[in-house]
Enzyme design. Structure first.
Site, mmCIF file in Angstrom:
data_model
loop_
_atom_site.group_PDB
_atom_site.id
_atom_site.type_symbol
_atom_site.label_atom_id
_atom_site.label_comp_id
_atom_site.label_asym_id
_atom_site.label_seq_id
_atom_site.Cartn_x
_atom_site.Cartn_y
_atom_site.Cartn_z
ATOM 1 N N HIS A 89 -5.661 5.543 -1.736
ATOM 2 C CA HIS A 89 -4.840 5.786 -0.540
ATOM 3 C C HIS A 89 -4.862 4.556 0.362
ATOM 4 C CE1 HIS A 89 -3.138 7.786 2.986
ATOM 5 N NE2 HIS A 89 -2.666 8.662 2.112
ATOM 6 N N ASP A 114 -1.659 14.415 -4.092
ATOM 7 C CA ASP A 114 -0.847 14.556 -5.305
ATOM 8 C C ASP A 114 -1.678 14.841 -6.552
ATOM 9 O OD1 ASP A 114 1.597 14.125 -4.021
ATOM 10 O OD2 ASP A 114 1.294 11.964 -4.043
ATOM 11 N N SER A 123 7.770 7.612 3.799
ATOM 12 C CA SER A 123 8.844 8.566 4.138
ATOM 13 C C SER A 123 8.958 8.775 5.644
ATOM 14 C CB SER A 123 8.626 9.901 3.421
ATOM 15 O OG SER A 123 7.305 10.369 3.593
ATOM 16 N N HIS A 138 4.273 6.823 -3.838
ATOM 17 C CA HIS A 138 4.265 7.765 -2.700
ATOM 18 C C HIS A 138 4.430 9.187 -3.259
ATOM 19 C CE1 HIS A 138 4.590 9.089 1.351
ATOM 20 N NE2 HIS A 138 5.864 8.857 1.587
ATOM 21 N N ARG A 189 -6.238 17.615 2.022
ATOM 22 C CA ARG A 189 -5.136 18.381 1.410
ATOM 23 C C ARG A 189 -5.474 18.679 -0.049
ATOM 24 N NH1 ARG A 189 -0.421 14.175 2.766
ATOM 25 N NH2 ARG A 189 -2.047 12.860 1.837
HETATM 26 C C1 LIG Z 1 1.543 11.313 -0.727
HETATM 27 C C2 LIG Z 1 1.078 9.961 -1.047
HETATM 28 O O1 LIG Z 1 1.832 9.026 -0.930
HETATM 29 S S1 LIG Z 1 -0.525 9.789 -1.506
HETATM 30 C C3 LIG Z 1 -0.496 8.342 -2.603
HETATM 31 C C4 LIG Z 1 0.174 8.682 -3.909
HETATM 32 N N1 LIG Z 1 0.140 7.564 -4.859
HETATM 33 C C5 LIG Z 1 -0.702 7.534 -5.898
HETATM 34 O O2 LIG Z 1 -1.511 8.418 -6.103
HETATM 35 C C6 LIG Z 1 -0.547 6.340 -6.847
HETATM 36 C C7 LIG Z 1 -1.911 5.753 -7.199
HETATM 37 N N2 LIG Z 1 -2.496 5.090 -6.063
HETATM 38 C C8 LIG Z 1 -2.073 3.829 -5.663
HETATM 39 O O3 LIG Z 1 -1.228 3.192 -6.291
HETATM 40 C C9 LIG Z 1 -2.671 3.242 -4.401
HETATM 41 O O4 LIG Z 1 -3.967 3.732 -4.211
HETATM 42 C C10 LIG Z 1 -1.811 3.518 -3.139
HETATM 43 C C11 LIG Z 1 -0.373 3.044 -3.357
HETATM 44 C C12 LIG Z 1 -1.803 4.999 -2.810
HETATM 45 C C13 LIG Z 1 -2.412 2.745 -1.972
HETATM 46 O O5 LIG Z 1 -2.228 1.387 -2.217
HETATM 47 P P1 LIG Z 1 -3.095 0.292 -1.447
HETATM 48 O O6 LIG Z 1 -3.263 0.663 -0.033
HETATM 49 O O7 LIG Z 1 -2.474 -1.023 -1.745
HETATM 50 O O8 LIG Z 1 -4.495 0.466 -2.197
HETATM 51 P P2 LIG Z 1 -5.696 -0.572 -2.309
HETATM 52 O O9 LIG Z 1 -5.781 -1.465 -1.114
HETATM 53 O O10 LIG Z 1 -6.891 0.210 -2.677
HETATM 54 O O11 LIG Z 1 -5.216 -1.471 -3.544
HETATM 55 C C14 LIG Z 1 -6.006 -2.550 -4.010
HETATM 56 C C15 LIG Z 1 -5.787 -2.720 -5.511
HETATM 57 O O12 LIG Z 1 -6.284 -1.537 -6.161
HETATM 58 C C16 LIG Z 1 -5.267 -0.994 -6.968
HETATM 59 N N3 LIG Z 1 -5.344 0.470 -6.942
HETATM 60 C C17 LIG Z 1 -5.269 1.277 -5.868
HETATM 61 N N4 LIG Z 1 -5.297 2.567 -6.263
HETATM 62 C C18 LIG Z 1 -5.391 2.547 -7.617
HETATM 63 C C19 LIG Z 1 -5.420 3.556 -8.596
HETATM 64 N N5 LIG Z 1 -5.329 4.843 -8.284
HETATM 65 N N6 LIG Z 1 -5.483 3.184 -9.883
HETATM 66 C C20 LIG Z 1 -5.566 1.870 -10.221
HETATM 67 N N7 LIG Z 1 -5.503 0.864 -9.346
HETATM 68 C C21 LIG Z 1 -5.429 1.220 -8.044
HETATM 69 C C22 LIG Z 1 -3.975 -1.434 -6.314
HETATM 70 O O13 LIG Z 1 -2.873 -1.340 -7.216
HETATM 71 C C23 LIG Z 1 -4.314 -2.837 -5.891
HETATM 72 O O14 LIG Z 1 -4.225 -3.656 -7.020
HETATM 73 P P3 LIG Z 1 -3.634 -5.174 -6.909
HETATM 74 O O15 LIG Z 1 -4.604 -5.892 -6.033
HETATM 75 O O16 LIG Z 1 -3.620 -5.629 -8.317
HETATM 76 O O17 LIG Z 1 -2.271 -5.070 -6.298
HETATM 77 O O1 LIG Z 2 -0.236 8.458 4.290
HETATM 78 C C1 LIG Z 2 0.267 7.871 3.328
HETATM 79 O O2 LIG Z 2 0.415 6.626 3.279
HETATM 80 C C2 LIG Z 2 0.697 8.599 2.128
HETATM 81 C C3 LIG Z 2 0.452 10.069 2.209
HETATM 82 O O3 LIG Z 2 -0.601 10.550 1.881
HETATM 83 C C4 LIG Z 2 1.526 10.896 2.746
HETATM 84 O O4 LIG Z 2 2.537 10.360 3.221
HETATM 85 O O5 LIG Z 2 1.389 12.134 2.729
#
Ligand SMILES: CC(=O)SCCNC(=O)CCNC(=O)[C@H](O)C(C)(C)COP(=O)(O)OP(=O)(O)OC[C@H]1O[C@@H](n2cnc3c(N)ncnc32)[C@H](O)[C@@H]1OP(=O)(O)O
Ligand SMILES: O=C([O-])CC(=O)C(=O)O
Length: 472
Positions: free
Chosen positions: A354, A409, A278, A308, A363
Site C-alpha cells: 500500500h 483487495d 479514484s 488500484h 478493511r
Molecule cells: C484499493 C487499493 O488501491 S489498495 C492497492 C491495490 N493494489 C494492489 O494490491 C497491487 C499490488 N500492490 C502494489 O503494486 C503496491 O504495493 C501499491 C501500488 C499498492 C503501492 O505502491 P507503492 O506505494 O509504490 O509501494 P512501495 O513504495 O512499497 O513500492 C516499492 C517497490 O515495491 C514493489 N511492490 C510494492 N508492492 C508490491 C507487491 N505487492 N508485490 C511485489 N512488489 C511490490 C513496487 O512495485 C516497487 O517496485 P519498484 O521499485 O521496482 O518500482
Molecule cells: O489509499 C489508497 O491509495 C488506495 C486504497 O486503498 C483505496 O483507495 O481504497
C-alpha cells in the site's frame, strides 16, 4: 475566498424544497415514523455556515504556516507523502488504517443504523456521516433509502447504451460509459449553462450526487446481467435499502448473508482519504466544474487500474491460478514457492502492499472476520488465510515492498465467489458503486466551500536540475 463562501439565500431556501423525483414512493415510506426527520440536505445546509467559518478562521490565522518540505524524490515518486489536499470524510493513519470522520471501522459497525434484523451497517448511514460528520438516526437512514429508491430510474438511452456494449468490453469500461452518459441528466451542467451564482453550486452538486448514487445499482446490475446472465434486471424495491436492491438486482437478493455482505462491502470500500487515484481524480476533475457525473466517471477510470481497484479482480485470478498449480497442497512451502515465482517473474503480488498503510488493512480484517463467521470452511478462504500467514514474510525478505501486509483487495473476491458471484472481471464495478459514497460527499463539500480549480506546479527534468543546482 472568504466572502464567496457565504451561502446564498436562494441556496438555503431551496434545501427545504424536495426535488419532484422523491414524490410518491418517498411519501409512502414515511410510514417508518410519523414525525418528520431532518433531511440530509437540511442537515448539511444547517452545518455549512459553521464549516465555512471554521475554514475561514483557520486560513486567516494559520494560512501562512509551513506544512512540510517537498524533495526532488517526492516529485519523481508519485508525490508520496506530500501534504496538499483537503479531504473531510476520512483520514488514513499508516499504522491504524482508515477513520471515517474520526471513527474506526469497528466503531462505525457499531454506531451506524442497520436494516431490520441486520448486523452490518447500512451504507446510507456512512454517506450521511461522510457528508455531515454526524451519525444519522434510523429514520433518517430509512428516508435516505427511500429517496434513493425514488430516484433510481435510468434513462432509456442509457439502458440501450449498456445493451449495445459488446460482452467482452470490460465491465468497468461499460460502467464508466454509462456514468458519463448520465451527464445528460445533470442539474449542475444545465444550471451552469443557464448561468448560476457560484454560491448555488453545492445545491446542484448535491442533487446530481444523490441522483447518480441512486442510479448506480440499476446500471451496475444491468451490466452484470447482460454480460454474465440473462440480461433481465429486477426492478428496484422502493421499500428496501440500497444494498438489498443492489444484491437483488444482481440476482442474489434471496441470500440474506450476501445482502449483509453488500452492506458491509459498500460501507468499507467507500472512502480512503483524498490522495488515492479514484478520489483524487474525482476531486480534480470536479475542480474544473465538470459535473458530478463526469467527475465520478473519471474517478472510476482510475479505479479500473490494476494497481488500484482492479486489484480485487487480479487477486481472485492469482489465487485461482495458484490453486491450479499447487492443488490441495496448502503447505507453507507450496505457498512460499508460488509467491517467489510471482515475484521472480517481475509481477506484483496482488492485494499486498500500500502507498500509505504499513499494517494489515482494517478493511481486510473486517472482511476476514465476516468470513470467519460465515464461511470458515470455504477452500478459497483457507487459501487466502494461508497466503496471509506466508506472504508478509516473503515480501519482507524481497525487501522492495514498503508494506508487506494485505490491503482491502486481498479479501473481497473470496467472499463474493463464495456466494456464487465468481465473475472476477465484474468485481471492480462493485468497488466503484461503493467509491461513489466516498468521493461524492467531498465533491459537494468542495463546491460548498468554494474550492478552486486544482493546478499544482510541474517542471521538466532540466528545470528541476537547475532548481537543485545539478549539472546534467
Ligand atoms: C484499493 C487499493 O488501491 S489498495 C492497492 C491495490 N493494489 C494492489 O494490491 C497491487 C499490488 N500492490 C502494489 O503494486 C503496491 O504495493 C501499491 C501500488 C499498492 C503501492 O505502491 P507503492 O506505494 O509504490 O509501494 P512501495 O513504495 O512499497 O513500492 C516499492 C517497490 O515495491 C514493489 N511492490 C510494492 N508492492 C508490491 C507487491 N505487492 N508485490 C511485489 N512488489 C511490490 C513496487 O512495485 C516497487 O517496485 P519498484 O521499485 O521496482 O518500482
Ligand atoms: O489509499 C489508497 O491509495 C488506495 C486504497 O486503498 C483505496 O483507495 O481504497
Amino acid at each position: 475566498m472568504a466572502s464567496s463562501l457565504r451561502l446564498a439565500p436562494s441556496a438555503l431556501r431551496s434545501v427545504t424544497a424536495r426535488p419532484a423525483v422523491q414524490s410518491a414512493a418517498y411519501n409512502s415510506l414515511r410510514c417508518y415514523s410519523t414525525a418528520k426527520a431532518k433531511s440530509l440536505k437540511e442537515t448539511f445546509a444547517d452545518k455549512l455556515p459553521g464549516e465555512i467559518e471554521k475554514v475561514k478562521k483557520l486560513r486567516k490565522e494559520h494560512g501562512h504556516k509551513v506544512l512540510g518540505e517537498v524533495t526532488l524524490d517526492q516529485a519523481y515518486g508519485g508525490a508520496r507523502g506530500v501534504k496538499c489536499l483537503v479531504w473531510e470524510g476520512s483520514v488514513l493513519d499508516p499504522q491504524e488504517g482508515i477513520r471515517f470522520r474520526g471513527k474506526t471501522i469497528p466503531e462505525i459497525q457499531k454506531l451506524l443504523p442497520k436494516a431490520p434484523g441486520g448486523e452490518e451497517p447500512l451504507p446510507e448511514g456512512l454517506f450521511w456521516l461522510l457528508l455531515t460528520g454526524e451519525i444519522p438516526t434510523e429514520q433518517q437512514v430509512r428516508d435516505l433509502s427511500a429517496d434513493w429508491a425514488a430516484r433510481s430510474d435510468i434513462p432509456k438511452f442509457i439502458e440501450e447504451l449498456i445493451d449495445r456494449c459488446p460482452s467482452d468490453l470490460h465491465p468497468m469500461a461499460q460502467f464508466s460509459l454509462a456514468v458519463t452518459a448520465l451527464e445528460h441528466e445533470s442539474a449542475f451542467a444545465k444550471a451552469y449553462a443557464k448561468g448560476i451564482n457560484k454560491k448555488d453550486y453545492w445545491n446542484y452538486t448535491f442533487e446530481d450526487s444523490m441522483d447518480v448514487i441512486a442510479k448506480l445499482p440499476t446500471i451496475a446490475a444491468r451490466i452484470y446481467r447482460n454480460v454474465f446472465k440473462d440480461g433481465k434486471v429486477a426492478p428496484v424495491q422502493k421499500d428496501k435499502d440500497y444494498a438489498f436492491n443492489l444484491a437483488n438486482q444482481l440476482g442474489y437478493g434471496g441470500n440474506g448473508d450476501f445482502v449483509e455482505l453488500m452492506r458491509l462491502y459498500l460501507t468499507i470500500h467507500s472512502d480512503h482519504e483524498g490522495g488515492n487515484v479514484s478520489a483524487h481524480t474525482t476531486h480534480l476533475v470536479g475542480s474544473a466544474l465538470s459535473s458530478p457525473m463526469l467527475s465520478l466517471a473519471a474517478g472510476l477510470n482510475g479505479l479500473a487500474g490494476p494497481l488500484h481497484g482492479l486489484a480485487n479482480q487480479e487477486v481472485l485470478r492469482w489465487l485461482t491460478k495458484m490453486k491450479q498449480t499447487i492443488g490441495n497442497d496448502l503447505s507453507d512451502k507450496a505457498i512460499t514457492d508460488y509467491l517467489w515465482s510471482t515475484l521472480k517473474s517481475g509481477q506484483v503480488v496482488p492485494g499486498y502492499g500500500h502507498a500509505v498503510l504499513r499494517k494489515t488493512d482494517p478493511r481486510y480484517v473486517s472482511q476476514r472476520e465476516f468470513a470467519l463467521r460465515k464461511l470458515p470452511d470455504d477452500p478459497m478462504f483457507k487459501l487466502v488465510s494461508q497466503v496471509y500467514k506466508i506472504a508478509p514474510g516473503v515480501l519482507t525478505e524481497h525487501v522492495k515492498t514498503k508494506n508487506p501486509w494485505p490491503n482491502v483487495d486481498a479479501h473481497s473476491g473470496v467472499l463474493l465467489q463464495y456466494y456464487g458471484l465468481t465473475e472476477s472481471s465484474y468485481y471492480t464495478v462493485l468497488f466503484g458503486v461503493s467509491r461513489a459514497f466516498g468521493v461524492l460527499p467531498q465533491l459537494i463539500i468542495d463546491r460548498a466551500l468554494g474550492a478552486p480549480i486544482e493546478r499544482p506546479k510541474s517542471f521538466s527534468t532540466e528545470a528541476y536540475a537547475k532548481l537543485v543546482g545539478a549539472q546534467l
